[in-house]
Design a protein around this motif. Structure first.
Motif, PDB file in Angstrom:
ATOM      1  N   THR A 106       0.986  -1.291   0.115  1.00  0.00           N
ATOM      2  CA  THR A 106       0.155  -0.086   0.020  1.00  0.00           C
ATOM      3  C   THR A 106       1.238   1.385  -0.539  1.00  0.00           C
ATOM      4  N   VAL A 107       0.937   1.900  -0.886  1.00  0.00           N
ATOM      5  CA  VAL A 107       1.823   3.312  -0.692  1.00  0.00           C
ATOM      6  C   VAL A 107       0.409   4.425  -0.868  1.00  0.00           C
ATOM      7  N   LYS A 108       0.969   5.471  -0.494  1.00  0.00           N
ATOM      8  CA  LYS A 108       0.298   7.299  -0.378  1.00  0.00           C
ATOM      9  C   LYS A 108       0.237   7.923  -1.918  1.00  0.00           C
ATOM     10  N   SER A 109       0.493   7.295  -2.365  1.00  0.00           N
ATOM     11  CA  SER A 109       0.336   8.584  -3.913  1.00  0.00           C
ATOM     12  C   SER A 109      -0.030   7.874  -5.199  1.00  0.00           C
ATOM     13  N   ASN A 110       0.018   8.231  -6.644  1.00  0.00           N
ATOM     14  CA  ASN A 110      -0.269   7.338  -7.867  1.00  0.00           C
ATOM     15  C   ASN A 110       0.810   7.091  -8.987  1.00  0.00           C
ATOM     16  N   GLU A 130      -2.880  -4.913 -10.609  1.00  0.00           N
ATOM     17  CA  GLU A 130      -3.638  -3.505 -10.473  1.00  0.00           C
ATOM     18  C   GLU A 130      -3.684  -2.383  -9.973  1.00  0.00           C
ATOM     19  N   THR A 131      -4.002  -1.381  -9.392  1.00  0.00           N
ATOM     20  CA  THR A 131      -4.214  -0.335  -8.829  1.00  0.00           C
ATOM     21  C   THR A 131      -5.187  -0.308  -8.670  1.00  0.00           C
ATOM     22  N   ASP A 132      -5.954  -0.064  -6.641  1.00  0.00           N
ATOM     23  CA  ASP A 132      -6.995   0.068  -5.973  1.00  0.00           C
ATOM     24  C   ASP A 132      -7.070   0.634  -5.310  1.00  0.00           C
ATOM     25  N   ALA A 133      -7.893   2.597  -6.027  1.00  0.00           N
ATOM     26  CA  ALA A 133      -7.323   3.172  -5.804  1.00  0.00           C
ATOM     27  C   ALA A 133      -8.947   3.597  -4.503  1.00  0.00           C
ATOM     28  N   TYR A 139      -3.006   3.660  -1.710  1.00  0.00           N
ATOM     29  CA  TYR A 139      -3.268   2.364  -3.022  1.00  0.00           C
ATOM     30  C   TYR A 139      -2.948   2.008  -3.350  1.00  0.00           C
ATOM     31  N   LYS A 140      -3.634   0.806  -2.899  1.00  0.00           N
ATOM     32  CA  LYS A 140      -3.097  -0.566  -2.801  1.00  0.00           C
ATOM     33  C   LYS A 140      -2.590  -1.406  -4.201  1.00  0.00           C
ATOM     34  N   ILE A 141      -1.852  -2.448  -4.051  1.00  0.00           N
ATOM     35  CA  ILE A 141      -1.193  -2.621  -5.348  1.00  0.00           C
ATOM     36  C   ILE A 141      -1.697  -3.977  -5.079  1.00  0.00           C
ATOM     37  N   LEU A 142      -2.061  -4.440  -6.247  1.00  0.00           N
ATOM     38  CA  LEU A 142      -2.935  -5.829  -6.343  1.00  0.00           C
ATOM     39  C   LEU A 142      -2.741  -6.933  -7.760  1.00  0.00           C
ATOM     40  N   ALA A 143      -1.991  -7.582  -7.201  1.00  0.00           N
ATOM     41  CA  ALA A 143      -1.741  -8.613  -8.437  1.00  0.00           C
ATOM     42  C   ALA A 143      -2.419 -10.420  -8.883  1.00  0.00           C
TER      43      ALA A 143
END
Length: 179
Positions: A106-110, A130-133, A139-143
């Motif tokens: 999980t990150v703080k910016s796009n 993919e990114t879940d905003a 932002y969650k990064i999912l694979a």
């Protein structure tokens, strides 16, 4: 008047003794299992005659006298599976189901999300990322897409070599993409 009431009540009691109840065994039309019912023999006979009339009328209306090659079609059977549905059968009914994805981080910016996705694609080109905003500003990064946690386990162990915080999470997935 009292005598009339007594006579009527006695006749009604005697009438009930005259009812012949019998057990009738019928086949269920859907499952084919046997059903046991208790009913009067006259009622059973009336039901059989009605059923015979119905079957005769459906055969008569379905047969064509002008077409010699035509044969009446058999009644359609309803198939009820007695086993667990396969993934393909589930996908036909529901193209989008509740499955699992690997949450990389999980990150703080796009911008950070795009950097992580690019790094991930270099390491794992065969996994969709993919990114879940939905949790903005995070932002969650999912694979990947998986039916079960067990099917995600092998990819998760490979991803954890690069991303220690990766874990399998429940997520709505497209059934056709899932492993």
């Amino acid at each position: 008047m009292k005598n009339l009431i007594k006579i009527i009540s006695m006749l009604s009691v005697l009438a009930f003794y005259g009812v012949d109840a019998q057990q009738v065994v019928r086949k269920d039309t859907l499952a084919g299992t046997e059903l046991t019912m208790t009913m009067d023999s006259k009622v059973s006979a009336a039901l059989e005659s009605i059923e015979d009339k119905c079957s005769k009328t459906t055969l008569a209306t379905s047969s064509r006298e002008d077409d010699e090659d035509y044969s009446p079609s058999k009644p359609t059977k309803i198939y009820v599976p007695s086993r667990e549905l396969t993934n393909a059968e589930i996908c036909r009914k529901n193209p989008r189901i509740l499955g699992y994805k690997i949450q990389i981080t999980t990150v703080k910016s796009n911008e950070e999300a795009n950097e992580v996705k690019a790094y991930f694609r270099k390491r794992f080109p065969n996994l969709k990322v993919e990114t879940d905003a939905s949790l903005r500003p995070n932002y969650k990064i999912l694979a990947g897409s998986y039916f079960t946690k067990q099917s995600a386990a092998s990819d998760l162990s490979r991803v954890r070599e690069y991303f220690k915080s990766a874990l399998a999470v429940q997520y709505r997935i497209f059934c056709a993409e899932a492993k």
